[in-house]
Design an enzyme around this catalytic site. Structure first.
Site, mmCIF file in Angstrom:
data_model
loop_
_atom_site.group_PDB
_atom_site.id
_atom_site.type_symbol
_atom_site.label_atom_id
_atom_site.label_comp_id
_atom_site.label_asym_id
_atom_site.label_seq_id
_atom_site.Cartn_x
_atom_site.Cartn_y
_atom_site.Cartn_z
ATOM 1 N N GLY A 17 -8.556 -0.051 -3.678
ATOM 2 C CA GLY A 17 -7.580 -1.096 -4.314
ATOM 3 C C GLY A 17 -7.859 -2.317 -3.464
ATOM 4 O O GLY A 17 -7.716 -2.358 -2.084
ATOM 5 N N ARG A 78 -14.504 0.636 -7.093
ATOM 6 C CA ARG A 78 -14.292 1.958 -6.954
ATOM 7 C C ARG A 78 -15.892 2.379 -7.302
ATOM 8 O O ARG A 78 -16.212 2.223 -8.544
ATOM 9 C CB ARG A 78 -13.279 2.815 -7.843
ATOM 10 C CG ARG A 78 -11.859 2.373 -7.110
ATOM 11 C CD ARG A 78 -10.663 3.158 -7.886
ATOM 12 N NE ARG A 78 -9.583 2.972 -6.729
ATOM 13 C CZ ARG A 78 -8.541 1.940 -7.116
ATOM 14 N NH1 ARG A 78 -8.682 1.129 -8.091
ATOM 15 N NH2 ARG A 78 -7.800 1.737 -6.329
ATOM 16 N N ASP A 109 -7.524 5.590 2.279
ATOM 17 C CA ASP A 109 -7.776 6.932 2.731
ATOM 18 C C ASP A 109 -8.947 7.319 1.771
ATOM 19 O O ASP A 109 -10.217 7.895 2.393
ATOM 20 C CB ASP A 109 -6.783 7.733 2.474
ATOM 21 C CG ASP A 109 -6.240 8.110 1.191
ATOM 22 O OD1 ASP A 109 -5.751 7.107 0.727
ATOM 23 O OD2 ASP A 109 -6.585 9.024 0.545
ATOM 24 N N THR A 132 -4.335 -1.195 2.606
ATOM 25 C CA THR A 132 -3.903 -0.706 1.185
ATOM 26 C C THR A 132 -2.369 -1.136 1.075
ATOM 27 O O THR A 132 -1.579 -0.968 2.297
ATOM 28 C CB THR A 132 -3.866 0.872 1.045
ATOM 29 O OG1 THR A 132 -3.123 1.050 -0.110
ATOM 30 C CG2 THR A 132 -3.525 1.434 2.029
ATOM 31 N N ASP A 134 -0.029 0.312 -0.017
ATOM 32 C CA ASP A 134 0.645 1.562 -0.063
ATOM 33 C C ASP A 134 1.060 2.230 1.230
ATOM 34 O O ASP A 134 2.222 3.122 1.005
ATOM 35 C CB ASP A 134 -0.040 2.622 -0.975
ATOM 36 C CG ASP A 134 -0.303 2.281 -2.358
ATOM 37 O OD1 ASP A 134 0.377 1.479 -2.972
ATOM 38 O OD2 ASP A 134 -1.375 3.101 -3.038
ATOM 39 N N ASP A 136 -0.169 4.346 3.034
ATOM 40 C CA ASP A 136 -0.184 5.927 2.819
ATOM 41 C C ASP A 136 -1.231 6.502 3.445
ATOM 42 O O ASP A 136 -1.779 7.330 3.067
ATOM 43 C CB ASP A 136 -0.184 6.439 1.410
ATOM 44 C CG ASP A 136 -1.180 5.616 0.562
ATOM 45 O OD1 ASP A 136 -2.031 4.898 1.269
ATOM 46 O OD2 ASP A 136 -1.446 5.980 -0.660
ATOM 47 N N ARG A 178 2.284 4.732 -6.204
ATOM 48 C CA ARG A 178 1.584 6.074 -6.802
ATOM 49 C C ARG A 178 2.444 7.091 -6.104
ATOM 50 O O ARG A 178 3.584 7.098 -6.190
ATOM 51 C CB ARG A 178 0.057 6.227 -6.490
ATOM 52 C CG ARG A 178 -0.615 5.338 -7.573
ATOM 53 C CD ARG A 178 -2.085 5.669 -7.599
ATOM 54 N NE ARG A 178 -2.712 5.069 -6.585
ATOM 55 C CZ ARG A 178 -3.908 4.790 -6.253
ATOM 56 N NH1 ARG A 178 -4.591 5.727 -6.920
ATOM 57 N NH2 ARG A 178 -4.642 4.445 -5.207
HETATM 58 P P1 ADP Z 1 -8.776 3.732 -1.635
HETATM 59 O O1 ADP Z 1 -9.767 3.421 -0.710
HETATM 60 O O2 ADP Z 1 -7.886 2.506 -1.779
HETATM 61 O O3 ADP Z 1 -7.991 5.104 -1.212
HETATM 62 P P2 ADP Z 1 -10.073 5.203 -3.820
HETATM 63 O O4 ADP Z 1 -9.332 6.534 -3.357
HETATM 64 O O5 ADP Z 1 -10.296 4.833 -5.113
HETATM 65 O O6 ADP Z 1 -9.440 4.012 -2.993
HETATM 66 O O7 ADP Z 1 -11.456 5.340 -2.951
HETATM 67 C C1 ADP Z 1 -12.351 4.160 -3.009
HETATM 68 C C2 ADP Z 1 -13.855 4.580 -2.999
HETATM 69 O O8 ADP Z 1 -14.000 5.200 -1.912
HETATM 70 C C3 ADP Z 1 -14.287 5.617 -4.202
HETATM 71 O O9 ADP Z 1 -14.480 4.812 -5.716
HETATM 72 C C4 ADP Z 1 -15.370 6.099 -3.769
HETATM 73 O O10 ADP Z 1 -16.371 5.338 -3.827
HETATM 74 C C5 ADP Z 1 -15.163 6.405 -2.201
HETATM 75 N N1 ADP Z 1 -14.593 7.489 -1.803
HETATM 76 C C6 ADP Z 1 -13.185 8.070 -2.056
HETATM 77 N N2 ADP Z 1 -13.150 9.329 -1.844
HETATM 78 C C7 ADP Z 1 -14.357 9.670 -1.567
HETATM 79 C C8 ADP Z 1 -15.073 11.270 -1.201
HETATM 80 N N3 ADP Z 1 -14.338 11.995 -0.910
HETATM 81 N N4 ADP Z 1 -16.155 11.210 -0.944
HETATM 82 C C9 ADP Z 1 -17.122 10.005 -0.798
HETATM 83 N N5 ADP Z 1 -16.737 8.869 -1.369
HETATM 84 C C10 ADP Z 1 -15.150 8.788 -1.499
#
Ligand code: ADP
Length: 331
Positions: A17, A78, A109, A132, A134, A136, A178
């Site tokens: 995000g 994403r 995260d 982020t 959030d 978090d 969230r």
């Molecule tokens: P944020 O970084 O804001 O928490 P997301 O959880 O959507 O957002 O994660 C963003 C991107 O990071 C995902 O679309 C993916 O490409 C990568 N990612 C997230 N978790 C993993 C994971 N466990 N292993 C590999 N890539 C990951």
């Protein structure tokens, strides 16, 4: 080139995000790197951009006049394919071919998890910058974008309070976050909310009787409006349930306002700009000094590189005593 680490080229990307202040972080990364004589490459649309080779060389002027803008000039995405180790290997090979020696990942995260795996599997040095709304991520007190999002929500609730008190109404205002309670708790305290509904209270232990008692106590002592801040939680619709039950069980009418994505945009606050600038600088400085896998964390007023391993979990529990504070101050 840095003699100690041999790092010559660094890629920077935003992932997950977007949050206000990401542009400030990009600016700090680019200008610090360029100042040290490094090649800095901007990777568009997060990990997806690596796979598509959507990579551009940046210079000091590429990041001119962006410090005040929300969103991210590098775009974000994403990338579900990145969960697959084979895709991460492909990404590493592309970075190697482009001669990119290290990566700065600005995101939450989830993005840190992707970056951590890339480092563990292929050894590429990683700097994570927590970005982020959030707030978090474990390991850092603040993330870039949180302060701006809270301020946006606070300004919106202030406006809602004007109409709520003019018409003697109760409003349920849903804020983003969230599973995270951080925005709801800060906004609740800062707007004098009578109630804060946290994501953990999503279904079973939600005490509508208590909420109605709080509203009625306020009315009895002459208050002519009530604000309930509701964290969005994982499943939408909680505020509609609260509205329905307040009416059917306690004959109390409440209006709903869902703030939504306005909390993601807008010019970053000075705190977010300051944090992002410090974090961007420290990301590059630490990579060049030889650190391999860290996040730039804000702890007790200072930004320092901290092992990325400690920043991979979502911080779910967020200072629950702020709920108590809001309650005590809104009697
Ligand atoms: P944020 O970084 O804001 O928490 P997301 O959880 O959507 O957002 O994660 C963003 C991107 O990071 C995902 O679309 C993916 O490409 C990568 N990612 C997230 N978790 C993993 C994971 N466990 N292993 C590999 N890539 C990951």
């Amino acid at each position: 080139m840095n003699e100690k680490t041999k790092i010559k080229s660094i890629g920077v990307l935003c992932s997950g995000g977007d949050s206000p202040g990401m542009n400030c972080a990009i600016r700090a990364v680019v200008r610090t790197g360029v100042g040290l004589g490094l090649n800095i490459y901007g990777i568009r649309r997060g990990f997806q951009g690596i796979l598509e080779g959507d990579i551009v060389k940046m210079d000091a002027s590429s990041v001119g006049n962006i410090i005040q803008h929300g969103g991210t000039i590098l775009k974000t995405s994403r990338c579900l394919d990145f969960y697959d180790p084979a895709t991460r290997k492909e990404a590493f090979n592309i970075l190697k071919r482009k001669k990119i020696d290290a990566l700065v990942v600005i995101g939450g995260d989830g993005s840190f998890n992707g970056a951590y795996r890339l480092h563990e599997e292929h050894g590429i040095p990683i700097a994570g910058i927590p970005g982020t709304i959030d707030n978090d991520i474990t390991g850092t007190d603040y993330t870039v974008g949180f302060d701006t999002a809270v301020q946006t929500a606070v300004e919106a609730v202030d406006k809602i309070r004007d109409t709520a008190s003019s018409h003697a109404r109760t409003f349920i205002v849903e804020v983003m976050g969230r599973q995270s309670s951080a925005i709801a708790l800060h906004v609740g305290v800062c707007t004098g909310a009578e109630n804060i509904i946290l994501p953990s209270k999503d279904r079973q232990d939600l005490n509508i009787e208590q909420i109605s008692a709080d509203i009625n106590r306020g009315i009895a002592r002459g208050k002519n409006s009530s604000i309930i801040i509701a964290a969005e939680g994982e499943t939408p619709g909680l505020c509609h349930r609260v509205q329905k039950e307040l009416m059917s069980e306690y004959n109390l009418q409440a209006h709903i306002c869902i703030l939504g994505h306005i909390q993601r945009g807008g010019n970053p606050s000075s705190l977010d700009r300051f944090l992002a600038s410090r974090m961007g600088y420290i990301a590059i400085d630490s990579l060049v000094s030889g650190l391999k896998c860290f996040a730039t964390c804000f702890i007790q007023g200072e930004v320092n590189p901290t092992p990325l391993e400690g920043c991979l979990e979502k911080r779910v529990e967020y200072r629950p005593y702020y709920e108590e504070l809001a309650k005590k101050l809104s009697i």
